[in-house]
Write a protein that holds these residues in place. Structure first.
Motif: not given
Lengths: 163, 163, 163, 163
Positions: C71-83, D1-13
Motif C-alpha cells: 500500500v505504502w509503495a503504491e501511494m509513495n508514502w514511505g515504508w514500515v517496519e514492524l518490530v 536507516m538513511a541507507t534504506n530511505n535512500i533505497r526506497y526513494y531511489e526505487e520510487q524516483q
C-alpha cells in the motif's frame, strides 16, 4: 472543448522525467534506420517489456481485457478494447503516450512497441500458431488510437518472413 | 471514444499519492458543515494557495491567460480561457482534478477553491474594487468545466456582505 | 551526501499537484484548533483512508509488513517496519511525505493520520481490544521517522476515553 | 536507516510509465554493442537532450549550478555540485534515476548521457576549446554519484580522437 481537453491531457500524460530522453532517442534512432528496422527494434522491445507483466487470465475476452487494462492503467499507457469480428480479434489501443513520447513523426514505427507487447501476451496465453497480430495501416483519432488485428495469415507463403 | 479517453485521462490525472487523503477529507469535511461554509473554507484555501504563485502579467488578456496557464500546467490542474463579454470577464476553467479528488458529490463546493484563487489573482493585479468574481451555477461538461464571471455586483446592497 | 540526497528526494516526493493545497490546508487548519483537535481530525481521516485499502494478511508479522508496504509503495508514502518488543509491537514508519506536505510545524499533529490508518488496520485484523496504538513523543530522523507503539494501556482508568 | 530511505526513494524516483521500456531498451541495446559504442550513443543523446534546455547563466559558478539544478529538479534527475579544483572543474551529479532506469549493469555506459548533456551545456556557454569533460572511473555511492572532470587534455596527442 473535448478536443482541447484531450490535447491538454495528452501533453500532461507523458512523464516529464523521460520526455526529453525519449524525444532525443526518437530523433537519433529514426536517423539511423529504415522504418522496417525501427519497427523490428520496437517490436522486440515490446516483447521484452511484455514478459515483465502478468497477463495470464484468458478465461474470457472480458477477463483478458480487464487483465491488460490493469497493466495499462498502472503504467498510464491508456486502455484497450478487444473486439471479436468475423475473421479477426481486433485490439484497439486508446490514449497511449507514444505520440507525445516519440513524436508525431514516429507514428509509423513507435506503435510496433504495442504490437510486440500484445503479440507476446497472446503467445504466452497459448494462441493458435497460425494466428498473427499486425497493425492496421493508418493513424486513427490523431494518434490516440492504434488498431491491431489478430488473424490467420493465409495469404503469406510459408517461406516469406514478414518484417 | 473521445468521451472514454476523457474519462481515462481524468481518472489518471489525480495524483495517487493524495487521492485517498482527499477523498477522506472530502467525506469528513462535507459531513461537518453547510455548503456555504464548505465554500467559504475552500475559497479561503484558494486565496492562500494563490499567493504562492506568481501571476503578475496583466498587460493583456492573452498575457494573463498564458501566465495562469503556466501555473495550471505545472500543477496539472487543467487550463483556463479568459473571454471578454459585454458585462463581464468570463473565466472558464477546464480539466481540473477537482471532481476526481473531492468526488462528484462535492462539485457544489469544491470549485470555490478555484474561485478563491482567481479572486486573489485579480485583486493582486489591481482589479477594480467594484468587480466581484462568482461562480456560475450549474455543472458543465460533467464537471470538467467551471465558469466564473468577474463583474459589477449592482444588485447587491452595499451593507450586505456576500460570503 | 546521503543527507543531501535524502533532502533532495524528500522534496521531490510530495506531488506537485497537491503540495500547494496541502500547505494552505495545513495553515488554515492549524489556525483553527488545538493540537489535540487537529490530531483527532487527522486520526479520523486516517481511519477513513485505511478502510479503502486491503491490508488483510495477518498470518505473520512479515506478511503483514509486506502487505502494508505494498500500500505504502503504491501511494509513495514511505515504508514500515514492524518490530516485536517485550511489551509492545513497534510500528516504525519511514520516509512519509507528511513533513513536506503539511510542513515541519505540523509534525506534532500530521502523523495522527498514520496513527489512524494503523489503528484501523490492526482493528480490522481482529486485534485484542485491550491493545491501543499511540505515537511515541518526539520527532525522529528530522521528521523522516514516526514511531507508534501497540500495547496494553494499563495506566488508563477505564472511564477515561483518551482522545 | 538513511541507507534504506535512500533505497526506497531511489526505487520510487524512476517514473513507472517508462521504467519497463527503459529496462527493455537497456537490455536490447547493451546486447548490440561494445561499451564504447553504447557510451557514444548515450553521449550523443545527451547532447541532443541538452539543447532543449536553457542553461545560459554562466556569470558565476553558483549561478550556473543553480541554473542546472532548476533543470534537474524539474525533470527529477537529481542535483549537481560544481567544484573548482586546481586543475579541473569538478561536476558531481547526485541522485540521478539512471541506475534504476537502465539497471546496475549499465552503470559503465548510462552516465555518458549526463556527460553529453554537461559537455553540450559547457560548449554552449563558450567554454575554452582546449577543455574536455570526461567521467571519472568508478561507481561512487552505489551509483548515486557520478563525477566528471572538465580539464585540459594535455596527455592526448592531437591526432588521437578519444572515443
Amino acid at each position: 472543448m473535448a478536443t482541447n481537453n484531450i490535447r491538454y491531457y495528452e501533453e500532461q500524460q507523458c512523464s516529464v522525467q523521460w520526455r526529453s530522453f525519449l524525444a532525443a532517442f526518437s530523433a537519433e534512432f529514426a536517423s539511423k534506420g529504415e522504418v522496417k528496422d525501427l519497427r523490428a527494434f520496437m517490436y522486440q522491445l515490446g516483447r521484452t517489456m511484455a514478459s515483465g507483466f502478468n497477463v495470464a487470465d484468458g478465461s474470457s475476452l472480458q477477463a483478458l481485457e480487464a487483465c491488460m487494462n490493469r497493466v495499462w492503467a498502472e503504467m498510464n499507457w491508456g486502455w484497450v478494447e478487444l473486439v471479436e469480428e468475423a475473421d479477426a480479434l481486433v485490439v484497439a489501443h486508446h490514449a497511449s503516450p507514444l505520440k507525445i513520447a516519440f513524436g508525431a513523426d514516429a507514428l509509423n514505427w513507435s506503435p510496433a512497441l504495442l504490437e510486440g507487447m500484445y503479440a507476446q501476451w497472446f503467445e504466452s496465453l497459448g494462441m493458435d500458431k497460425s494466428l498473427r497480430l499486425s497493425q492496421r495501416d493508418g493513424v486513427f483519432e490523431e494518434g490516440q488510437l492504434f488498431v491491431f488485428d489478430l488473424k490467420k495469415q493465409l495469404e503469406e507463403p510459408s517461406y516469406f518472413t514478414r518484417r
